[in-house]
Design a protein around this motif. Structure first.
Motif, PDB file in Angstrom:
ATOM      1  N   VAL A  79       0.823  -1.206   0.000  1.00  0.00           N
ATOM      2  CA  VAL A  79       0.000   0.000   0.000  1.00  0.00           C
ATOM      3  C   VAL A  79       0.858   1.257   0.000  1.00  0.00           C
ATOM      4  N   PRO A  81       0.237   5.111   0.719  1.00  0.00           N
ATOM      5  CA  PRO A  81      -0.710   6.156   1.110  1.00  0.00           C
ATOM      6  C   PRO A  81      -0.402   7.478   0.401  1.00  0.00           C
ATOM      7  N   HIS A  83       0.239  10.612   1.627  1.00  0.00           N
ATOM      8  CA  HIS A  83       1.403  11.353   2.132  1.00  0.00           C
ATOM      9  C   HIS A  83       2.117  10.505   3.158  1.00  0.00           C
ATOM     10  N   SER A  84       3.424  10.531   3.119  1.00  0.00           N
ATOM     11  CA  SER A  84       4.195   9.912   4.184  1.00  0.00           C
ATOM     12  C   SER A  84       5.245  10.914   4.631  1.00  0.00           C
ATOM     13  N   SER A  85       5.206  11.284   5.898  1.00  0.00           N
ATOM     14  CA  SER A  85       6.207  12.233   6.378  1.00  0.00           C
ATOM     15  C   SER A  85       7.232  11.484   7.219  1.00  0.00           C
ATOM     16  N   VAL A  95      14.936   4.056   3.317  1.00  0.00           N
ATOM     17  CA  VAL A  95      13.473   4.063   3.192  1.00  0.00           C
ATOM     18  C   VAL A  95      13.014   2.925   2.278  1.00  0.00           C
ATOM     19  N   GLU A  97      14.572   0.225   1.597  1.00  0.00           N
ATOM     20  CA  GLU A  97      14.903  -1.036   2.268  1.00  0.00           C
ATOM     21  C   GLU A  97      13.782  -1.529   3.184  1.00  0.00           C
ATOM     22  N   LEU A  98      12.990  -0.577   3.709  1.00  0.00           N
ATOM     23  CA  LEU A  98      11.895  -0.956   4.604  1.00  0.00           C
ATOM     24  C   LEU A  98      10.920  -1.903   3.913  1.00  0.00           C
ATOM     25  N   GLN A 141       8.777   6.429  -2.272  1.00  0.00           N
ATOM     26  CA  GLN A 141       7.721   5.638  -1.624  1.00  0.00           C
ATOM     27  C   GLN A 141       7.230   4.539  -2.565  1.00  0.00           C
ATOM     28  N   ARG A 144       9.568   1.790  -2.466  1.00  0.00           N
ATOM     29  CA  ARG A 144       9.405   1.010  -1.234  1.00  0.00           C
ATOM     30  C   ARG A 144       8.258   0.007  -1.362  1.00  0.00           C
ATOM     31  N   GLN A 148       8.146  -4.467  -1.837  1.00  0.00           N
ATOM     32  CA  GLN A 148       7.383  -5.404  -1.013  1.00  0.00           C
ATOM     33  C   GLN A 148       6.759  -6.539  -1.837  1.00  0.00           C
TER      34      GLN A 148
ATOM     35  N   ILE B 240       8.155   6.024   9.168  1.00  0.00           N
ATOM     36  CA  ILE B 240       7.398   6.610   8.045  1.00  0.00           C
ATOM     37  C   ILE B 240       5.940   6.782   8.408  1.00  0.00           C
ATOM     38  N   GLU B 244       1.692   3.138   7.562  1.00  0.00           N
ATOM     39  CA  GLU B 244       2.680   2.538   6.675  1.00  0.00           C
ATOM     40  C   GLU B 244       3.290   1.303   7.328  1.00  0.00           C
TER      41      GLU B 244
END
Lengths: 266, 353
Positions: A79, A81, A83-85, A95, A97-98, A141, A144, A148, B240, B244
Motif C-alpha cells: 500500500v 498512502p 502522504h508519508s512524512s 526508506v 529497504e523498509l 515511496q 518502497r 514489497q 514513516i 505505513e
C-alpha cells in the motif's frame, strides 16, 4: 481476486462509503475516479485493512481480511498512502529497504537495486529523504511499496496506490504508469486513485467512478468514461474524444469562460 | 557501485561506530574507577578487577581493593546502566512518538516517581506503615509511582485496543502537571530536612550506590533493554508512519506496548535508584542521529553506549569538581548537556552536509 462486498463506512453517522461493492482482478489496473469527498480514500483504506468497517466484507484471494495476520497481509498486498512524512534523517536507500521488512530473508540480492533503477531512485540512494522534492519522495515511496511485492510469487497479489503521481511531472507520470503496466504481468492487481482523467482513460483496464460515497459506474475504461457519465460524476462540462489503436483518448474539461462565450453567441 | 558494497560499507560503519563507543565506554569506566577523593592508578584498578575475577596479575593494597570493590565499582556500574538505560529509552520513545523532541519523562514516569518519592520523604515519619520498608522504601515507592503514572497515561490514551499517540502526549502532559502540583503541595507541608532531602533526590545522585542497588538495577533493566534493542526494524517502519508500518506487516499496537512498558521499567528503575536525571534521554539519541543517521539498528545500541559514557563522565565530574564534596549528577548533565546541545543545533547543518 480482491473482493469488497457491501462496504458501508460511516464517520459520526454520516455515510462516507455507502454500500459499495467492487472487484480487483490480478493482472489488471483498476482506477478509482471521483470528485473530492467522494469517499475514494475511505474505500481505499477499508480495502487495505487500515480502516475497519462494521458492515460489508473485504477478502483477498477468497480469504476474509480479518483472518490475515499483519505480516501475512503484507505479503499479499502493498500500500502506498497519499502522504508519508519522515521526521528523522533516513537516507533514500534506508526508506526503500523498509519494503524488505515483510519478506524476512527470502529475497534476491539484486531486488533493491532493480526496483530502484526501475523507479529512477537509484541515483538518489544516499540523499536524505527529507531533502527531496515532492515528486522524488513519491518515487521513493513507490520504490518502497514495489519492493514489497516485486518478486514473483505463486499466488495473486495486489498493489494499492493512493494518488501515486499527484506531485510528479508529466514524463514521470507516464513512467510510473508504464511501471504499473509491467508489474501487472506478475499476477498483480493494481488499484490506483487518480485525478488525471487522461491517464486513467489511457492506462486503466477497469474504471470505478465514485460520487458521494457511492460507486456510480464500474467497468471497462472505454465504456465507463464517456462524456455523459463523467459530467454526471464531476458536475462540470467535460468532453471525451474517444481514441483508437493509433490515437490516445483525450478528455477535456471545459473552462467556464468558453461556456459563457458559447451561451452569449447562442 | 553495487548494492552489496553499499550494504557492506554501511554494516562496516555501524560496526565501527559501535566499536569506538564500546572502547570509549571501557576507557571512561577505567578512568571513573581510578578517579575520586581517593585516587587509584589505572593499573591497580585492572589488578583489583582481575584479582576479583580470580586472575591475580599484580600488587595492590587492601584499602585500594575495598574502596574499588565496595564503593566505586557499584557506583560506576550503576551510572553506566542508568545512563545507558535513559539513552536507550529516549531513543525508543522518540522513535515511537515519531518526534525527536520526546524525552522519557513525557510518559509521566519521572514525575510519578518524584511524586511518590516526595510523599515518602515528607510523610515517611508520620505514616507508620511506610517504616516497614526501611531503606528500600524510597526506591520502591518511586518505582511504583513511575509505573502507576505510565499506566494511567497509557490507559487514558487507549481506546478499544488502540493507543492514540497524540492523546498519549496530552495525557502525559496532563499527568505531569498534576504530579507537579501534588509535589508542590507535599513540599508545602515539608520541614526543612525533608525539603533538602527531596531537592537533592530530585537533582539525581549515583553516590549511594551499593551492590544491592546494582543487583536491582540489572534485574529490572536488562530484560527491557534486550526487548527494546530487538525492535529496531519495527521502529524503522514506524518512522514513516503508523499506517505505513501496518501495511508493511508490523503489529503496531504490540510495538507500542513493548516500547512503552520497557521504557517505563527502565526509567522507573533509574528514577528510583538515582533520582531524576534529565537530558541524557533527550540529547543522546539526537547526537547519534545527527552524526550517523537514523537507522534504529545503530541508533538503539549506540544510544545505550553513549548514554553510559556520558553519565559516567558526568559522574566523574560530579565527584571530582568539588571533592571531597559531591555535586548532584543531574546538575552536571544539564549544565554541560544544554550548552553542548545548543552548539550542536547551531552547527547542525554544517555537520550533515
Amino acid at each position: 481476486m480482491l473482493q469488497a462486498n457491501d462496504i458501508h463506512f460511516c464517520i459520526q453517522n454520516r455515510p462516507i462509503v455507502d454500500r459499495a461493492s467492487m472487484v480487483l482482478r490480478p493482472g489488471e489496473l483498476t482506477v478509482i475516479l471521483g470528485p473530492n469527498g467522494a469517499g475514494k480514500s475511505s474505500l481505499f483504506k477499508v480495502l487495505s485493512g487500515e480502516q475497519v468497517c462494521k458492515d460489508g466484507r473485504v477478502s483477498y484471494n477468497g480469504r476474509p481480511l480479518d483472518q490475515f495476520k499483519n505480516r501475512q497481509l503484507a505479503q499479499v498486498r502493498s500500500v502506498m498512502p497519499q502522504h508519508s512524512s519522515l521526521n528523522f534523517p533516513f537516507s533514500v536507500l534506508e526508506v526503500v529497504e523498509l519494503g524488505l521488512l515483510p519478506l524476512g530473508k527470502n529475497y534476491g540480492v539484486d531486488l533493491l537495486q532493480e526496483v530502484m533503477k526501475q523507479t529512477q531512485t537509484w541515483e538518489l540512494r544516499d540523499c536524505l529523504y527529507g531533502n527531496l522534492s515532492g515528486g522524488e519522495k513519491q518515487r521513493v515511496q513507490l520504490a518502497r511499496v514495489l519492493t514489497q511485492i516485486w518478486e514473483k510469487k505463486p499466488f495473486p497479489r495486489y498493489l494499492l496506490l493512493d494518488e501515486p503521481t499527484s506531485s510528479m511531472d508529466i514524463a514521470l507520470q507516464h513512467h510510473v504508469l508504464s511501471i504499473i503496466q509491467k508489474i501487472k504481468e506478475r499476477n498483480i492487481g493494481v488499484l490506483a486513485i487518480l485525478h488525471d482523467l487522461n491517464l486513467a482513460a489511457n492506462y486503466a483496464d477497469q474504471v470505478i467512478l465514485m460520487k458521494k460515497g457511492n460507486i456510480l459506474f464500474q467497468g471497462k475504461a472505454e465504456s465507463v468514461m464517456n462524456t455523459e457519465n463523467l459530467m454526471q460524476v464531476f458536475d462540470h462540462p467535460i468532453k471525451v474524444y474517444q481514441g483508437d489503436e493509433r490515437r490516445p483518448t483525450i478528455i477535456q474539461s471545459i473552462p467556464f469562460k468558453s461556456i459563457n462565450n458559447q451561451i452569449k453567441q447562442a | 557501485m553495487s548494492l552489496q558494497t553499499l550494504t557492506y560499507q554501511k554494516d562496516k560503519k555501524q560496526f565501527l561506530v559501535l566499536g569506538v563507543l564500546t572502547l570509549s565506554l571501557f576507557v571512561v569506566l577505567i578512568l571513573s574507577l581510578s578517579m575520586g577523593a581517593f585516587s587509584i592508578p589505572a593499573s591497580k584498578v585492572l589488578y583489583v578487577i582481575l584479582d576479583a575475577l580470580g586472575l591475580p596479575a599484580g600488587e595492590f593494597s587492601k584499602q585500594e581493593s575495598s574502596v574499588l570493590l565496595g564503593i566505586r565499582l557499584p557506583r560506576v556500574l550503576l551510572a553506566l546502566m542508568v545512563g545507558g538505560g535513559l539513552g536507550l529509552s529516549g531513543a525508543a520513545l522518540q522513535g515511537l512518538f515519531r518526534n525527536p523532541l520526546v524525552e522519557p519523562g513525557l510518559i509521566g514516569v519521572s514525575s510519578g516517581g518524584a511524586l511518590f518519592a516526595v510523599v515518602f520523604i515528607v510523610f515517611g515519619n508520620s505514616l507508620p506503615f511506610l517504616g516497614y520498608f526501611g531503606a528500600a522504601g524510597l526506591p520502591l515507592f518511586a518505582f511504583l509511582g513511575g509505573l502507576l503514572n505510565t499506566f494511567l497515561v497509557y490507559k487514558l490514551a487507549s481506546q478499544s485496543g488502540k493507543t492514540d499517540i497524540s492523546l498519549l502526549i496530552l495525557a502525559g502532559v496532563a499527568l505531569n502537571a498534576l504530579s507537579g502540583a501534588l509535589i508542590g503541595l507535599a513540599i508545602f507541608y515539608a520541614d526543612d530536612a525533608a525539603l533538602r532531602n527531596f531537592t537533592f533526590w530530585s537533582l539525581g545522585d549515583v553516590g549511594g550506590a551499593n551492590w544491592q542497588k546494582v543487583g536491582v538495577c540489572f534485574m529490572f533493566i536488562l530484560g527491557p533493554i534486550g526487548l527494546i534493542l530487538s525492535q529496531y526494524r519495527q521502529l524503522n517502519a514506524l518512522a514513516i508512519g503508523e499506517n505505513e508500518a501496518f501495511h508493511m506487516g508490523v503489529n503496531v499496537q504490540m510495538v507500542k506496548y513493548i516500547l512503552l512498558f520497557c521504557s517505563a521499567l527502565i526509567v522507573g528503575t533509574a528514577v528510583s535508584l538515582t533520582g531524576t536525571i534529565g537530558f541524557v534521554g533527550l540529547i543522546v539519541p539526537h547526537l547519534i542521529r545527527l552524526l550517523y543517521g537514523a537507522d534504529h539498528k545503530l541508533v538503539l545500541p549506540a544510544s545505550f553506549l553513549l548514554g553510559g559514557v556520558l553519565l559516567s563522565l558526568a559522574d566523574i565530574l560530579a565527584r571530582t569538581l568539588v571533592a571531597p564534596a559531591e555535586l548532584p549528577i543531574g546538575i552536571i548533565t544539564a549544565i554541560i548537556g544544554a550548552p553542548f546541545f545548543i552548539w550542536l543545533i547551531i552547527n547542525f547543518k554544517k555537520i550533515r552536509t
